[in-house]
Design a protein around this motif. Sequence first.
Motif, PDB file in Angstrom:
ATOM      1  N   ASP A  72     -60.267 -88.984 -58.988  1.00  0.00           N
ATOM      2  CA  ASP A  72     -59.072 -87.850 -59.031  1.00  0.00           C
ATOM      3  C   ASP A  72     -59.313 -87.422 -57.408  1.00  0.00           C
ATOM      4  OD1 ASP A  72     -58.528 -87.940 -61.655  1.00  0.00           O
ATOM      5  OD2 ASP A  72     -60.196 -86.720 -61.975  1.00  0.00           O
ATOM      6  N   ILE A  73     -60.479 -87.365 -57.009  1.00  0.00           N
ATOM      7  CA  ILE A  73     -60.482 -86.837 -55.495  1.00  0.00           C
ATOM      8  C   ILE A  73     -59.807 -87.793 -54.483  1.00  0.00           C
ATOM      9  CG2 ILE A  73     -62.433 -86.100 -53.652  1.00  0.00           C
ATOM     10  CD1 ILE A  73     -64.483 -85.947 -56.266  1.00  0.00           C
ATOM     11  N   LEU A  74     -60.081 -89.058 -54.654  1.00  0.00           N
ATOM     12  CA  LEU A  74     -59.667 -90.003 -53.692  1.00  0.00           C
ATOM     13  C   LEU A  74     -58.021 -90.055 -54.009  1.00  0.00           C
ATOM     14  CD1 LEU A  74     -62.245 -92.811 -54.436  1.00  0.00           C
ATOM     15  CD2 LEU A  74     -61.715 -92.067 -52.072  1.00  0.00           C
ATOM     16  N   ARG A  75     -57.533 -89.967 -55.348  1.00  0.00           N
ATOM     17  CA  ARG A  75     -56.016 -89.971 -55.422  1.00  0.00           C
ATOM     18  C   ARG A  75     -55.371 -88.724 -54.777  1.00  0.00           C
ATOM     19  NH1 ARG A  75     -53.919 -87.148 -59.010  1.00  0.00           N
ATOM     20  NH2 ARG A  75     -56.016 -87.002 -60.259  1.00  0.00           N
ATOM     21  N   ARG A  76     -55.864 -87.624 -54.824  1.00  0.00           N
ATOM     22  CA  ARG A  76     -55.326 -86.485 -54.276  1.00  0.00           C
ATOM     23  C   ARG A  76     -55.441 -86.455 -52.737  1.00  0.00           C
ATOM     24  NH1 ARG A  76     -58.053 -83.444 -57.812  1.00  0.00           N
ATOM     25  NH2 ARG A  76     -59.281 -82.800 -56.188  1.00  0.00           N
ATOM     26  N   ALA A  77     -56.626 -87.032 -52.240  1.00  0.00           N
ATOM     27  CA  ALA A  77     -56.448 -87.237 -50.763  1.00  0.00           C
ATOM     28  C   ALA A  77     -55.788 -88.450 -50.073  1.00  0.00           C
ATOM     29  CB  ALA A  77     -58.313 -87.534 -50.525  1.00  0.00           C
ATOM     30  N   GLY A  78     -55.070 -89.076 -51.116  1.00  0.00           N
ATOM     31  CA  GLY A  78     -54.244 -90.279 -50.759  1.00  0.00           C
ATOM     32  C   GLY A  78     -55.364 -91.461 -50.192  1.00  0.00           C
ATOM     33  N   LEU A  79     -56.501 -91.552 -50.544  1.00  0.00           N
ATOM     34  CA  LEU A  79     -57.311 -92.602 -50.086  1.00  0.00           C
ATOM     35  C   LEU A  79     -57.483 -93.704 -50.886  1.00  0.00           C
ATOM     36  CD1 LEU A  79     -60.210 -90.377 -48.633  1.00  0.00           C
ATOM     37  CD2 LEU A  79     -58.478 -91.734 -47.224  1.00  0.00           C
ATOM     38  N   ARG A  80     -57.568 -95.000 -50.313  1.00  0.00           N
ATOM     39  CA  ARG A  80     -57.779 -96.189 -50.918  1.00  0.00           C
ATOM     40  C   ARG A  80     -59.429 -96.266 -51.354  1.00  0.00           C
ATOM     41  NH1 ARG A  80     -57.465-101.326 -49.659  1.00  0.00           N
ATOM     42  NH2 ARG A  80     -57.880-100.718 -47.616  1.00  0.00           N
ATOM     43  N   GLU A  81     -60.133 -95.799 -50.524  1.00  0.00           N
ATOM     44  CA  GLU A  81     -61.391 -96.062 -50.607  1.00  0.00           C
ATOM     45  C   GLU A  81     -62.102 -94.908 -49.552  1.00  0.00           C
ATOM     46  OE1 GLU A  81     -61.686-100.140 -49.933  1.00  0.00           O
ATOM     47  OE2 GLU A  81     -62.116 -99.815 -47.707  1.00  0.00           O
ATOM     48  N   ILE A  82     -63.605 -94.777 -49.927  1.00  0.00           N
ATOM     49  CA  ILE A  82     -64.137 -94.101 -49.096  1.00  0.00           C
ATOM     50  C   ILE A  82     -65.521 -95.082 -49.096  1.00  0.00           C
ATOM     51  CG2 ILE A  82     -66.366 -92.316 -49.167  1.00  0.00           C
ATOM     52  CD1 ILE A  82     -64.259 -90.232 -49.706  1.00  0.00           C
ATOM     53  N   VAL A  83     -66.054 -95.454 -47.780  1.00  0.00           N
ATOM     54  CA  VAL A  83     -67.018 -96.376 -47.363  1.00  0.00           C
ATOM     55  C   VAL A  83     -68.413 -95.772 -46.604  1.00  0.00           C
ATOM     56  CG1 VAL A  83     -67.489 -98.731 -45.890  1.00  0.00           C
ATOM     57  CG2 VAL A  83     -64.926 -97.968 -46.767  1.00  0.00           C
ATOM     58  N   GLY A  84     -69.222 -95.856 -47.403  1.00  0.00           N
ATOM     59  CA  GLY A  84     -70.425 -95.533 -46.773  1.00  0.00           C
ATOM     60  C   GLY A  84     -71.485 -96.535 -46.363  1.00  0.00           C
ATOM     61  N   HIS A  85     -72.288 -96.187 -45.208  1.00  0.00           N
ATOM     62  CA  HIS A  85     -73.152 -97.196 -44.563  1.00  0.00           C
ATOM     63  C   HIS A  85     -74.599 -96.783 -44.702  1.00  0.00           C
ATOM     64  CE1 HIS A  85     -69.603 -99.363 -42.894  1.00  0.00           C
ATOM     65  NE2 HIS A  85     -69.005 -97.875 -42.566  1.00  0.00           N
ATOM     66  N   GLY A  86     -75.543 -97.601 -44.617  1.00  0.00           N
ATOM     67  CA  GLY A  86     -77.003 -97.261 -44.962  1.00  0.00           C
ATOM     68  C   GLY A  86     -77.807 -98.468 -44.038  1.00  0.00           C
ATOM     69  N   ARG A  87     -78.977 -98.000 -43.797  1.00  0.00           N
ATOM     70  CA  ARG A  87     -79.953 -98.895 -43.292  1.00  0.00           C
ATOM     71  C   ARG A  87     -81.199 -98.994 -43.971  1.00  0.00           C
ATOM     72  NH1 ARG A  87     -79.161-100.509 -37.851  1.00  0.00           N
ATOM     73  NH2 ARG A  87     -81.334-100.662 -37.683  1.00  0.00           N
ATOM     74  N   GLY A  88     -82.014 -99.839 -43.926  1.00  0.00           N
ATOM     75  CA  GLY A  88     -83.581 -99.678 -44.486  1.00  0.00           C
ATOM     76  C   GLY A  88     -84.210-100.367 -43.376  1.00  0.00           C
ATOM     77  N   ARG A  89     -85.396 -99.706 -43.424  1.00  0.00           N
ATOM     78  CA  ARG A  89     -86.470-100.390 -42.512  1.00  0.00           C
ATOM     79  C   ARG A  89     -87.674 -99.337 -42.852  1.00  0.00           C
ATOM     80  NH1 ARG A  89     -83.910 -98.795 -36.691  1.00  0.00           N
ATOM     81  NH2 ARG A  89     -83.284 -96.697 -37.201  1.00  0.00           N
ATOM     82  N   ALA A  90     -88.764 -99.979 -42.190  1.00  0.00           N
ATOM     83  CA  ALA A  90     -89.790 -99.297 -42.324  1.00  0.00           C
ATOM     84  C   ALA A  90     -90.013 -97.942 -41.495  1.00  0.00           C
ATOM     85  CB  ALA A  90     -91.228-100.106 -42.053  1.00  0.00           C
ATOM     86  N   ASP A  91     -90.564 -96.910 -42.041  1.00  0.00           N
ATOM     87  CA  ASP A  91     -90.673 -95.811 -41.058  1.00  0.00           C
ATOM     88  C   ASP A  91     -92.205 -95.797 -40.640  1.00  0.00           C
ATOM     89  OD1 ASP A  91     -91.447 -92.979 -40.449  1.00  0.00           O
ATOM     90  OD2 ASP A  91     -90.423 -92.113 -42.052  1.00  0.00           O
TER      91      ASP A  91
END
Length: 757
Positions: free
Chosen positions: A580-599
Amino acid sequence: MSEFAPVTAPARQRRQASIGQPITRRDGVAKVTGSATYAADHHPGGMLHAVMAVSTIANGRVTGLDIDAAKAHPGVVEVMTPANRPSLAKDPDDRDNPFMFRLDVLQNDRVRYVHQPIAVVIAETFEAATEGAALLAPKYEKEPPRVGLDAGEAFVPESVGPGAPSETVVGDIEAGLTAAQRQIEATYETPAQYHNPMEPHAIVARWEGQRLVVDTPSQAMTIARGRLAGLFGIDADDILIRSPFLGGGFGCKGAMMSPQVLGILAARLVDRPVKLVPTRPQMYGPLGHRAPTRQTLRLGMDAAGKLTALAHHTRTSSSVFDEFFEPASNISHTLYASPAISTTHDAVRVHTGTPMFMRAPGEASGSIALESAIDEAAHACGMDPLAFRLANHADLEPISGKPFSSKRLYACYAQAAERFGWAARSLEAGSMRDDDGLRVGWGVGTATFPVVMFEAEARATIRADGTGVVETGAQDMGQGAWTALAQIAADSLHLALDETVFRAGTSDLPDGGVAGGSGHTATVGNAIDAAGRDAIAQLIERAVADDQSPLYGAAAEQVVARWGRLQMIDDGARGERYADILRRAGLREIVGHGRGRADADVAERYAMHAHGAVFAEVKIDPDLGQIRVTRLVGAFAAGRVINPRMVESQFFGAMIWGLGFALHEKADVDTRTGRIMNADLAEYHVPVNADIRSLEAMIVEEDDPHVNVLGIKGVGEIGVTGTAGAIANAVWHATGKRIRRFPIGIADVLDDEASAP
Ligand code: MOS
């Protein structure tokens, strides 16, 4: 195929966390029905077959090849030799990091080990290429090879393993030994072992102008792509590696190896797609191995059985042209406390292919020696070997003085010992027999493996229909990455597994890092988790700013994702679906990015390891010397468990490797010629079903808040450690014979009267 999990009707969706579920391998059906495509299954139009001719000598030069005879054979298209091999942009004898290995890709006529590639025959059929390679009938100028751990002058390598110091000393060993009430000194030998993955390093290579497409197994596609880009002088973005399934890796697919590069060179030479699949014997040479070791342990103990000194020295070997030094002594950094600890290495250069990482590199060979020595020390003190271990562990890591991250070793001992029935063990060797008159021995070994993380990236997409797509170039060697990582992916987006498409296995996806060091799930899993959280955070931002949303005006930190919906933390009814959130915003998708590595900061403050304990029972026929491992019970604490079924399977696999280490695996090298006399799966023994009588792996719960956000350690390699030593110690307990050269065989344990003529 590079994705699983079709989106199905909401009625089938499970509303529960996927992490922790013992689901079966999602690629299992594809694998057992043959629809999973391995590298050699690809047959692009116009494809030719390449077969390597390999050297039969260990040292010298190739002085002649009957190229005319090979070319005259029907179907042979071309013979690639140093004379016509396409040029490379980088010298294959250069390397600039510890994860890069020097290659043998027909750069000259030198032979540096047996089974080194010396030519490649390219033909219309595999059979024609094989026959063409045989027709080359190479002539050599031979020189005597250096073979064995006493070949040539020993030297101290600059580093061991990938960049570890070759010598580490705390305290004063000689003072510790002098002060000791009792001492033991013992030397253990482990042989060269070969990885023997089911799938060889097959490659199907296709050039499209300056663009390169390869199907080949890889544990580290991004590193592989960089390596190929450097060698061929092209942009990494112009290289596509597809490695959705690997038929085992165990370290030998961690780098691009010579036969793979030769396949690409062959494709360039003939300007057609080329398939090159090393034969099983050819796997014993240019494709890595675990180097042999000779390890000397010196231990001092005080009257109470506490260590006063622990010195662990390893002699190993590397090739004459490259560096990898088995870091076997470094296992002694971690487990047993002593005021003085020294770990040292030296090495000789021999005419062999370059050794490299092999399942628990260093830890496996080191553990069998250390755990045997600890057993010898315990019995020298008249102590039960489990009690001796308990007396010699510390809360701080012995070598670094750092606290362990929630050390659960004691729970491993307790649970596995109880399950095994260790309390009923007699102290004296040779004192137990079963009803059939077989000698019975019980042994224990302690398992440990460091928490390793590489670097990885992931992308998590929430689509207009509220379903998810998670992508990363992760690699599944068979360990279950397709499954475990998909479970993390679903949870990261707070979606059911069925609503989440997981894509991996190709190099055009975000960098999936390295499937190695038992660090893949930790590294990629945390990248996926971060990517999912990023996508959710963006969705929350949209919702709270949208005056049509029930969440309008809420503080972002008061909103949470719950199975496809965003809702208020304290009011589940106030919320709405992702779609519903995406439809009202007229968005096809929302894309997130992430990294993994030692702290790095946490690594600075804590010693991070997985721990375990393994108990073994052996039964030995006193007349025939036949050794059977009748029971193996392990317990392991390795952080957060993503999928208990996959984790148990990893422990099983590694414990079976431990059994093979103790009793089976050995490359027999002819000291005169440098040839491996058992370079095939008929004569190189690995454990088979009949060798495994009873195997149990217990998962000890561990909630480690330090290692990484998800609390994941690693499970792939730890099971080899501990197991091999436990079996060797059980053999001593059964027979009173301390066998210090592995693998232990029939002749080693035969009763003297039985072996007399
Ligand atoms: Mo493993 S030897 O780190 O692939």
